[in-house]
Design an enzyme around this catalytic site. Sequence first.
Site, mmCIF file in Angstrom:
data_model
loop_
_atom_site.group_PDB
_atom_site.id
_atom_site.type_symbol
_atom_site.label_atom_id
_atom_site.label_comp_id
_atom_site.label_asym_id
_atom_site.label_seq_id
_atom_site.Cartn_x
_atom_site.Cartn_y
_atom_site.Cartn_z
ATOM 1 N N GLU A 57 -20.832 -0.525 11.910
ATOM 2 C CA GLU A 57 -20.438 -1.561 10.951
ATOM 3 C C GLU A 57 -21.648 -2.367 10.483
ATOM 4 O O GLU A 57 -21.765 -2.702 9.304
ATOM 5 C CB GLU A 57 -19.375 -2.475 11.577
ATOM 6 C CG GLU A 57 -18.700 -3.370 10.545
ATOM 7 C CD GLU A 57 -17.362 -3.934 11.033
ATOM 8 O OE1 GLU A 57 -16.671 -3.262 11.815
ATOM 9 O OE2 GLU A 57 -17.012 -5.040 10.609
ATOM 10 N N CYS B 111 -11.193 -3.900 12.498
ATOM 11 C CA CYS B 111 -10.814 -3.539 13.868
ATOM 12 C C CYS B 111 -9.355 -3.822 14.144
ATOM 13 O O CYS B 111 -8.778 -3.272 15.059
ATOM 14 C CB CYS B 111 -11.594 -4.347 14.896
ATOM 15 S SG CYS B 111 -13.338 -4.384 14.589
ATOM 16 N N LYS C 270 -1.561 -1.509 17.858
ATOM 17 C CA LYS C 270 -2.356 -0.324 18.199
ATOM 18 C C LYS C 270 -1.467 0.908 18.336
ATOM 19 O O LYS C 270 -1.920 2.032 18.150
ATOM 20 C CB LYS C 270 -3.141 -0.563 19.488
ATOM 21 C CG LYS C 270 -4.266 -1.565 19.327
ATOM 22 C CD LYS C 270 -5.460 -0.984 18.582
ATOM 23 C CE LYS C 270 -6.497 -2.038 18.254
ATOM 24 N NZ LYS C 270 -7.542 -1.543 17.357
ATOM 25 N N GLU D 273 -1.229 2.021 14.920
ATOM 26 C CA GLU D 273 -2.502 2.543 14.452
ATOM 27 C C GLU D 273 -2.735 3.974 14.929
ATOM 28 O O GLU D 273 -3.126 4.845 14.149
ATOM 29 C CB GLU D 273 -3.653 1.647 14.944
ATOM 30 C CG GLU D 273 -5.011 2.104 14.446
ATOM 31 C CD GLU D 273 -6.155 1.236 14.984
ATOM 32 O OE1 GLU D 273 -6.842 0.621 14.168
ATOM 33 O OE2 GLU D 273 -6.348 1.168 16.211
#
Lengths: 667, 166
Positions: free
Chosen positions: A278, A298, A357, A360
């Site tokens: 990044e 993130c 998550k 994700e």
Amino acid sequence: MEKYVYINDRPVAWEGEKNLLELARKAHIDIPTFCYHSDLSLYGACRLCMVEVEGRGLVTSCTTEPFEGMKVKTHSQQILKLRKTIVEMLLANHDQNCPQCSRATDCKLRDISNRLNIDNVRFRQTREFKTVNLGSDCLTRDPNKCVLCGDCVRFCDEIQSIGAIDFAGRGLEVNVSSAYGKSLAQVDCVNCGQCAAVCPTGAIVIKTDVPRAWEAIHDSKKTVVAQIAPAVRVALGEMFGIPASDMTTGKMVAAMKIIGFDQVYDTSFAADLTVVEEANEFIARKSNGGKLPIFTSCCPAWVKFAEQSFPSLLENLSSCRSPQQMFGAIAKERLPELLKVDKKDLVVISIMPCTAKKYECKRPEFTREDGIPDVDIALTTQELGRMVREAGIDFESLEPESFDLPMGFATGAGVIFGNSGGVSEAVLRYAADKFDIPVPESIVLQEVRGTSGLREATLADGNLKIAVVHGLRNARELADKIIAGEAEYDIVEVMACPGGCTGGAGQPIVTTQRQHRERTKTLYNADKTMAMHRAQDNPFIHELYDELLKEPNSHKAHELLHTAYRHRKRIDDDELSISTGDAKDRCQIRVCVGTSCYLRGAQDILAKTLQMVEENAWGNYFDISATFCSEKCDKGPNVTVGDKVIHRAELAHIKQLITEEASRRVK
Amino acid sequence: MSTQYSAAHSFNKVMEILDRYDRSEEKIIPILQAVQEEYRYLPQEVLTFIATSLGVSPARLYGVATFYSHFSLEAKGKHIIKMCDGTACHVRGSAKVIDAIRERLKLTDKKITTDDMMYTFQTVSCLGACGLAPVLVVDDEIHGQVTPQQALALIDKIDAEEKENA
């Protein structure tokens, strides 16, 4: 002059407390309540916090401002009776399958009922139990356990500015619902899970993947490796009576080895990798005049939020995958060789402080062509704690063990990712040399630390402007300002949950701000005790670049560690058929009236198009519909005429197309 | 309301309604009332559109729409029949009329619209015409002191008209 309020005839100094409930807490009296949350607006709905004020009678203490000389009784006979009645009525309509409820140990209804010595419910059930589950891959909802306190509704609206859920219906029918009673997966819910974290009962809980994890662990053909996010280590202990001030990394690893994980790695390693990727992406953008500010990527809840609310900012989002997904991609690429296991028999389980998550790791772009996902199962801190209990492990007395190498080695930069501000600080530590930022000995960049919703820092003689936001309402306000040109930054860090990942909804349930702050502090302390603080010093990251990735942002790095974003509809909806006509093969006109196109004048185009078709009596040639988001928001307004898709549509152009089509059809 | 129902006209009308109420969140209820008048119910897609236009979340708008029994999120039939079952009408035998209509139209208290979308039958709690009890409203026309036979005759009449126009 000190001011006093008399609580139960004892004077209590009133030092500006905004309501009686807070004042009573200072006087060591914890008045029961469901709907009072210091972060949320006053609601006064649950009526449990009733107190008796002399001269005023019964009032809800959460909504009553103290005044000097006020005389308050908090447990008179009448109040005790009243509270019991309220809780009994809630219990009458509450699904009391407590032994089967994941909130059994930290349920507020259970706790309050117990505290009020309720041993009998005098009322009968008046609401029929519903069997529907309207959750998602991350959350499970059970309306039969809802006490209608509205904490979830207010959090989603006030802190996150989404409003995916609200009260629907009336009287006996009232319930917390998504729009049109759809499931959370079909609406604009970003899966942050804070609704579940503030829910006093088990009405919204984390969807468990524990059975899938056990299945993989018990399958002798599978090699199961774990990655643990930084924020987990400062919170897991809370489930076993260890305060957040004690880091439990070593015990956690030991417990996971006992459970049967073959390798236990650290997501902070992947966070170090994220820093390198990044920071280099940012430096490249800064020097090539690329899109700035760069937004961090993130946080999967923020990413979904941006995809559905800020299509024009998607190019600003860093293309870096989150540490969880970077870890998964590297693990599936390298570990089969290292651990001598077939790729299809390698299971990556992540332990995350986060409910989003789970969503994700199921995003289709994180499953590669061979159909194998990078991360197979995402568990939350709570779920890991439950597995530890289920296995009968005496957590508190465990001897610490260390992470496995190579992916278990991290620097402090990767560890502080778990705090709001941590990602910025880690990137700054990496980039400090390039921008001549004098980094203090301790490598602490105090500017980005703290708890306020928006923190700003200007470094390198004004050459580098950073903003850190947490909570999506703060993110929305900042993004609006950036779009309007009222604010300019180089880097914007966004975390959906207040406090960042340490405050994630996958963490054990806590009820005070102090506990949240303790986690933050412990995580920063963890960084201090580590040998290295900058991602670029991690020898295993160097090894990874030497052997696999070659250099930051390389072709291979892009393949494994970067991703792309797409516009997303807020609500799963059908299109809205507007025109009528009998002829079959009419030319289809579709005008997108989703939020973004709407703001760019789609509605005017639609209205004028309709008018034109009506005036010319072309109803039999055209079939006009309004669609809700064609998911190309940056190119809006989007209109399709027949098989032509027109981006950035202008009325004159559309009219011309329609006229041409009509004249073809008249012939 | 004309039977020739133009969706295009309705959509233009929605935009006009939104403009008339300044696209203000505070005027959600009059907006929904006016939109329902236009569509006879609140279609989901139209609600999403209104939510977008007003800058409120669709869930909030859904909450408002489900709070008031006046609003309907389901499409209603072409002919709307309402029977009052308030106290006065009830003691004067509204239940018998309700049963007769439901049996005839194959409806229940849960299923209120016929499959062919021709009729919607609802009970209401007091129309403020207790002197005429029991009261039946057929397409905004009020009928007092109805018997089951009279109610069924009114439905027969609509059926016959519909056949003629078909």
